[in-house]
Scaffold this motif. Structure first.
Motif, PDB file in Angstrom:
ATOM      1  N   LYS A  55       8.426 -21.607  84.493  1.00 45.83           N
ATOM      2  CA  LYS A  55       8.638 -22.545  83.398  1.00 45.83           C
ATOM      3  C   LYS A  55       8.104 -21.956  82.091  1.00 45.83           C
ATOM      4  O   LYS A  55       8.729 -22.031  81.046  1.00 45.83           O
ATOM      5  N   TYR A  56       6.935 -21.353  82.194  1.00 42.33           N
ATOM      6  CA  TYR A  56       6.275 -20.729  81.049  1.00 42.33           C
ATOM      7  C   TYR A  56       7.175 -19.639  80.465  1.00 42.33           C
ATOM      8  O   TYR A  56       7.448 -19.622  79.270  1.00 42.33           O
ATOM      9  N   LYS A  66       5.586 -32.986  72.711  1.00 40.69           N
ATOM     10  CA  LYS A  66       6.291 -32.490  73.897  1.00 40.69           C
ATOM     11  C   LYS A  66       5.576 -31.260  74.458  1.00 40.69           C
ATOM     12  O   LYS A  66       5.273 -30.319  73.734  1.00 40.69           O
ATOM     13  N   GLY A  67       5.344 -31.275  75.762  1.00 37.76           N
ATOM     14  CA  GLY A  67       4.715 -30.106  76.369  1.00 37.76           C
ATOM     15  C   GLY A  67       4.097 -30.426  77.708  1.00 37.76           C
ATOM     16  O   GLY A  67       4.363 -31.478  78.289  1.00 37.76           O
ATOM     17  N   SER A 112       5.536 -31.590  62.844  1.00 38.75           N
ATOM     18  CA  SER A 112       6.686 -32.125  63.584  1.00 38.75           C
ATOM     19  C   SER A 112       7.165 -33.440  62.969  1.00 38.75           C
ATOM     20  O   SER A 112       8.340 -33.773  63.047  1.00 38.75           O
ATOM     21  N   GLU A 161      10.259 -21.170  78.785  1.00 38.35           N
ATOM     22  CA  GLU A 161       9.989 -21.774  77.477  1.00 38.35           C
ATOM     23  C   GLU A 161       9.817 -20.703  76.400  1.00 38.35           C
ATOM     24  O   GLU A 161      10.248 -20.887  75.265  1.00 38.35           O
ATOM     25  N   ASN A 177      13.148 -23.498  67.532  1.00 39.81           N
ATOM     26  CA  ASN A 177      12.371 -23.795  68.742  1.00 39.81           C
ATOM     27  C   ASN A 177      11.072 -23.014  68.717  1.00 39.81           C
ATOM     28  O   ASN A 177      11.071 -21.792  68.598  1.00 39.81           O
ATOM     29  N   SER A 226      11.185 -27.821  66.403  1.00 36.79           N
ATOM     30  CA  SER A 226      11.084 -28.401  67.738  1.00 36.79           C
ATOM     31  C   SER A 226       9.987 -27.678  68.507  1.00 36.79           C
ATOM     32  O   SER A 226      10.142 -26.506  68.868  1.00 36.79           O
ATOM     33  N   PHE A 279       7.281 -27.054  71.669  1.00 34.62           N
ATOM     34  CA  PHE A 279       6.914 -27.290  73.063  1.00 34.62           C
ATOM     35  C   PHE A 279       5.528 -26.671  73.231  1.00 34.62           C
ATOM     36  O   PHE A 279       5.336 -25.493  72.962  1.00 34.62           O
ATOM     37  N   PHE A 317       7.404 -22.320  70.635  1.00 35.95           N
ATOM     38  CA  PHE A 317       6.520 -22.463  71.791  1.00 35.95           C
ATOM     39  C   PHE A 317       5.087 -22.285  71.303  1.00 35.95           C
ATOM     40  O   PHE A 317       4.766 -21.305  70.647  1.00 35.95           O
ATOM     41  N   GLN A 328       2.111 -25.693  75.343  1.00 37.09           N
ATOM     42  CA  GLN A 328       1.314 -25.505  76.569  1.00 37.09           C
ATOM     43  C   GLN A 328      -0.095 -25.864  76.114  1.00 37.09           C
ATOM     44  O   GLN A 328      -0.729 -25.111  75.404  1.00 37.09           O
TER      45      GLN A 328
END
Lengths: 163, 151
Positions: A58-59, A49-50, A28, A62, A5, A35, A37, A7, A39
């Motif tokens: 939320k930040y 995704k994001g 990706s 993640e 994962n 995976s 995500f 970020f 911002q």
């Protein structure tokens, strides 16, 4: 292969960071175990995704979920990644690509990568390799805020005793 | 609650984010914040006492208003110590507090490696304790104290 994962933080800067976005898109598609995500701020997500902006809750969630943080070199995300003890890859926004008005981010990235608490990626083609190397950063960062807070506290107590 | 009161001054956003992690230093002292009404300061005001001042942003009228607001806040709160991470929002309050005999602690941002910030340049002359987050800052803040960073 376990899912990694990741970020990705692009900050709130008005200039888009397409150089990073395009490489994330390529990675990706190439490796389904990554995976992301993102911002994205002012950068279009283009199907990835994001969210462009999100609540602090939320930040933080993640970042906590992530195994790795890839970030533009903004002071905020640097602090957050270190606070949550996440391996950090810094991709500074560069003036020559019109990603920022100056190369201040590069200065910061160079210093942090010298301290071996993060990896710096200047040439975006190096990002893929950096992702593989990043997990060995785990545990390199040693927080110092308690030291600083203690020193300030000492000063406060000294003033209090003189009052 | 101890008797000494502490003022915590920082522009909303990054500067405030660099001040908050140091809360162990002021815990169990009476304290209040001085900031502006953007982002994280608004969130902070839900659980802490926050006085809002205008952002001067190099506008002389706004700066004057900020100074007037800062004076009002100082006279109301009368902190013995002010801890600040800058920037323009916080500096007038710190200078006024200093004028009235308070001690000021300034922490330069970790975003400044090779160049001093404007608020750092101003406060270096007045702060009772001046902290730097990079040893490199000693070139322009020779008396700056390095005790690590805010994270």
């Amino acid at each position: 292969m376990p899912i990694l994962n990741i970020f990705v933080s692009m900050g709130t800067h008005p200039k888009p960071f397409l150089r990073l976005l395009n490489e994330i898109k390529r990675l990706s598609q190439k490796d389904k175990n990554l995976s992301f995500f993102i911002q994205s701020g002012s950068t279009p997500l283009e199907g990835l995704k994001g969210m462009s902006f999100m609540s602090k809750r939320k930040y933080d969630d993640e970042i906590k979920k992530a195994d790795l943080v890839i970030a533009h070199c903004g002071a905020g995300i640097i602090m957050n990644a270190f606070d949550f003890k996440k391996p950090l890859i810094l991709v500074p926004r560069l003036k020559k690509f019109d990603e920022h008005s100056n190369d201040h981010q590069k200065e910061l990235a160079v210093k942090f990568s010298e301290e071996k608490t993060s990896l710096m990626v200047l040439d975006i083609n190096d990002l893929e390799k950096a992702i593989k190397e990043s997990l060995k950063l785990k545990g390199n960062f040693k927080p110092t805020k308690d030291l600083l807070a203690k020193d300030i506290r000492g000063f406060i107590e000294k003033i209090e005793s003189e009052a | 609650m101890k008797k000494l009161k502490i003022g915590l001054a920082a522009s909303a956003g990054g500067h405030l984010n660099e001040l908050l992690p140091l809360k162990d230093s002021w815990t169990d002292y009476g304290h209040f914040f001085v900031s502006d009404n953007r982002v994280n300061a608004m969130e902070l005001s839900k659980k802490e006492k926050v006085h809002f001042v205008i952002v001067p942003r190099r506008n002389p009228f706004k700066l004057l208003l900020n100074m007037f607001q800062a004076l009002k806040i100082y006279l109301k709160e009368k902190p013995q110590i002010v801890i600040t991470t800058g920037a323009d929002v916080a500096v007038p309050f710190c200078l006024i507090a200093k004028l009235f005999g308070a001690k000021v602690v300034f922490i330069e941002s970790f975003a400044q490696i090779y160049k001093p910030s404007l608020s750092g340049k101003i406060m270096y002359r007045f702060a009772d304790k001046f902290y730097i987050q990079w040893e490199e800052n000693k070139k322009f803040f020779p008396k700056g104290i390095f005790k690590g960073r805010v994270f």
